[in-house]
Design a protein around this motif. Sequence first.
Motif, mmCIF file in Angstrom:
data_model
loop_
_atom_site.group_PDB
_atom_site.id
_atom_site.type_symbol
_atom_site.label_atom_id
_atom_site.label_comp_id
_atom_site.label_asym_id
_atom_site.label_seq_id
_atom_site.Cartn_x
_atom_site.Cartn_y
_atom_site.Cartn_z
ATOM 1 N N ILE A 25 -57.828 -31.467 -34.692
ATOM 2 C CA ILE A 25 -56.963 -31.109 -35.823
ATOM 3 C C ILE A 25 -56.004 -32.250 -36.153
ATOM 4 N N GLU A 26 -55.420 -32.849 -35.124
ATOM 5 C CA GLU A 26 -54.485 -33.958 -35.360
ATOM 6 C C GLU A 26 -55.191 -35.171 -35.966
ATOM 7 N N ALA A 27 -56.505 -35.290 -35.706
ATOM 8 C CA ALA A 27 -57.284 -36.392 -36.279
ATOM 9 C C ALA A 27 -57.745 -36.097 -37.704
ATOM 10 N N GLY A 28 -57.582 -34.836 -38.138
ATOM 11 C CA GLY A 28 -57.967 -34.491 -39.504
ATOM 12 C C GLY A 28 -59.227 -33.675 -39.632
ATOM 13 N N VAL A 29 -59.752 -33.172 -38.513
ATOM 14 C CA VAL A 29 -60.948 -32.325 -38.536
ATOM 15 C C VAL A 29 -60.508 -30.881 -38.320
ATOM 16 N N THR A 30 -60.672 -30.050 -39.338
ATOM 17 C CA THR A 30 -60.125 -28.693 -39.277
ATOM 18 C C THR A 30 -61.203 -27.615 -39.361
ATOM 19 N N ARG A 31 -62.442 -27.981 -39.110
ATOM 20 C CA ARG A 31 -63.521 -27.004 -38.974
ATOM 21 C C ARG A 31 -64.176 -27.240 -37.621
ATOM 22 N N ILE A 32 -64.173 -26.215 -36.779
ATOM 23 C CA ILE A 32 -64.601 -26.374 -35.385
ATOM 24 C C ILE A 32 -65.597 -25.287 -35.031
ATOM 25 N N GLU A 33 -66.746 -25.714 -34.541
ATOM 26 C CA GLU A 33 -67.836 -24.793 -34.163
ATOM 27 C C GLU A 33 -68.135 -24.907 -32.676
ATOM 28 N N VAL A 34 -68.239 -23.758 -32.011
ATOM 29 C CA VAL A 34 -68.702 -23.723 -30.620
ATOM 30 C C VAL A 34 -70.080 -23.067 -30.618
ATOM 31 N N PRO A 35 -71.141 -23.809 -30.310
ATOM 32 C CA PRO A 35 -72.464 -23.197 -30.239
ATOM 33 C C PRO A 35 -72.514 -22.137 -29.141
ATOM 34 N N LEU A 36 -73.229 -21.049 -29.415
ATOM 35 C CA LEU A 36 -73.261 -19.935 -28.461
ATOM 36 C C LEU A 36 -74.068 -20.233 -27.201
ATOM 37 N N ASN A 37 -74.753 -21.388 -27.165
ATOM 38 C CA ASN A 37 -75.408 -21.761 -25.905
ATOM 39 C C ASN A 37 -74.519 -22.693 -25.072
ATOM 40 N N SER A 38 -73.214 -22.651 -25.337
ATOM 41 C CA SER A 38 -72.218 -23.333 -24.501
ATOM 42 C C SER A 38 -71.722 -22.357 -23.437
ATOM 43 N N PRO A 39 -71.021 -22.857 -22.407
ATOM 44 C CA PRO A 39 -70.494 -21.951 -21.370
ATOM 45 C C PRO A 39 -69.379 -21.052 -21.926
ATOM 46 N N ASP A 40 -69.536 -19.742 -21.808
ATOM 47 C CA ASP A 40 -68.507 -18.779 -22.253
ATOM 48 C C ASP A 40 -67.984 -19.090 -23.663
ATOM 49 N N PRO A 41 -68.885 -19.200 -24.630
ATOM 50 C CA PRO A 41 -68.469 -19.651 -25.963
ATOM 51 C C PRO A 41 -67.499 -18.709 -26.671
ATOM 52 N N ILE A 42 -67.682 -17.410 -26.485
ATOM 53 C CA ILE A 42 -66.793 -16.461 -27.162
ATOM 54 C C ILE A 42 -65.363 -16.624 -26.662
ATOM 55 N N ASP A 43 -65.210 -16.917 -25.381
ATOM 56 C CA ASP A 43 -63.870 -17.150 -24.837
ATOM 57 C C ASP A 43 -63.242 -18.402 -25.454
ATOM 58 N N SER A 44 -64.043 -19.452 -25.610
ATOM 59 C CA SER A 44 -63.524 -20.682 -26.226
ATOM 60 C C SER A 44 -63.102 -20.430 -27.666
ATOM 61 N N ILE A 45 -63.942 -19.688 -28.399
ATOM 62 C CA ILE A 45 -63.613 -19.374 -29.794
ATOM 63 C C ILE A 45 -62.323 -18.558 -29.858
ATOM 64 N N ALA A 46 -62.204 -17.577 -28.969
ATOM 65 C CA ALA A 46 -61.027 -16.703 -28.991
ATOM 66 C C ALA A 46 -59.743 -17.478 -28.721
ATOM 67 N N VAL A 47 -59.762 -18.368 -27.727
ATOM 68 C CA VAL A 47 -58.538 -19.088 -27.388
ATOM 69 C C VAL A 47 -58.166 -20.058 -28.506
ATOM 70 N N MET A 48 -59.153 -20.695 -29.123
ATOM 71 C CA MET A 48 -58.845 -21.625 -30.216
ATOM 72 C C MET A 48 -58.385 -20.869 -31.463
ATOM 73 N N ALA A 49 -59.007 -19.722 -31.726
ATOM 74 C CA ALA A 49 -58.596 -18.926 -32.892
ATOM 75 C C ALA A 49 -57.159 -18.448 -32.742
ATOM 76 N N ARG A 50 -56.782 -18.056 -31.526
ATOM 77 C CA ARG A 50 -55.413 -17.594 -31.289
ATOM 78 C C ARG A 50 -54.402 -18.723 -31.490
ATOM 79 N N GLU A 51 -54.726 -19.889 -30.956
ATOM 80 C CA GLU A 51 -53.762 -20.991 -30.972
ATOM 81 C C GLU A 51 -53.754 -21.770 -32.281
ATOM 82 N N PHE A 52 -54.934 -21.873 -32.892
ATOM 83 C CA PHE A 52 -55.041 -22.796 -34.027
ATOM 84 C C PHE A 52 -55.631 -22.157 -35.285
ATOM 85 N N GLY A 53 -55.716 -20.832 -35.293
ATOM 86 C CA GLY A 53 -56.334 -20.148 -36.426
ATOM 87 C C GLY A 53 -55.643 -20.392 -37.758
ATOM 88 N N GLN A 54 -54.362 -20.742 -37.719
ATOM 89 C CA GLN A 54 -53.630 -21.044 -38.953
ATOM 90 C C GLN A 54 -53.898 -22.460 -39.443
#
Length: 201
Positions: A25-54
């Motif tokens: 985000i600080e570099a200017g990239v504001t679209r972030i995808e976690v592929p579901l074949n990553s380790p615990d992807p839903i958890d990663s999405i949830a923590v990023m959505a909570r912290e950076f969803g705005q």
Amino acid sequence: MSRPLIAILRGLTPPEAPAIARALIEAGVTRIEVPLNSPDPIDSIAVMAREFGQDATIGAGTVLTVEQVRDVARAGGRMVLSPNCNADVIRATRAEGMDSFPGVMTPSEAFVALDAGASGLKMFPGELIGPVGLRAMRAVLPKDVDCWAVGGVSADNMAEWRQAGAAGFGIGSSMYKPGDTPQVVSDKARRMVAAWDEVGA
């Protein structure tokens, strides 16, 4: 300023997700995808959505089923990307209020995706379609449809893709590889942002 660049964080783990998201985000990239074949992807999405969803649009890739769509929505995701064109997945994604970017490789798949309500088209695999293939498809697609090139995109070939009609890019290892530190990700992201700024107008 938001650029049409999606960072594909394949292999990301939940503990490293916040720091990597912040670097992007600080570099200017504001679209972030976690592929579901990553380790615990839903958890990663949830923590990023909570912290950076705005500040960023967080979502999932490699989404293959309607149930996975619902999991992403419950985690706070706002976009779904798939390697294939599944009308049920597209419709479920839109019903959850998220953006849908299904993978297409042919005009037939592209029109099925659009009929189902796709927000944009993920031209995948980009290495096989190439700018020549995208240019040919753009000739028959509606002018207002955004085509995102995913696979094989780098700072070196972004201009060629852009000239062929790519509206944006999904970028994997040129933005993030497992084991990359936030600083490495920041450096990679800034290079891709600079490349877009050169060719994006």
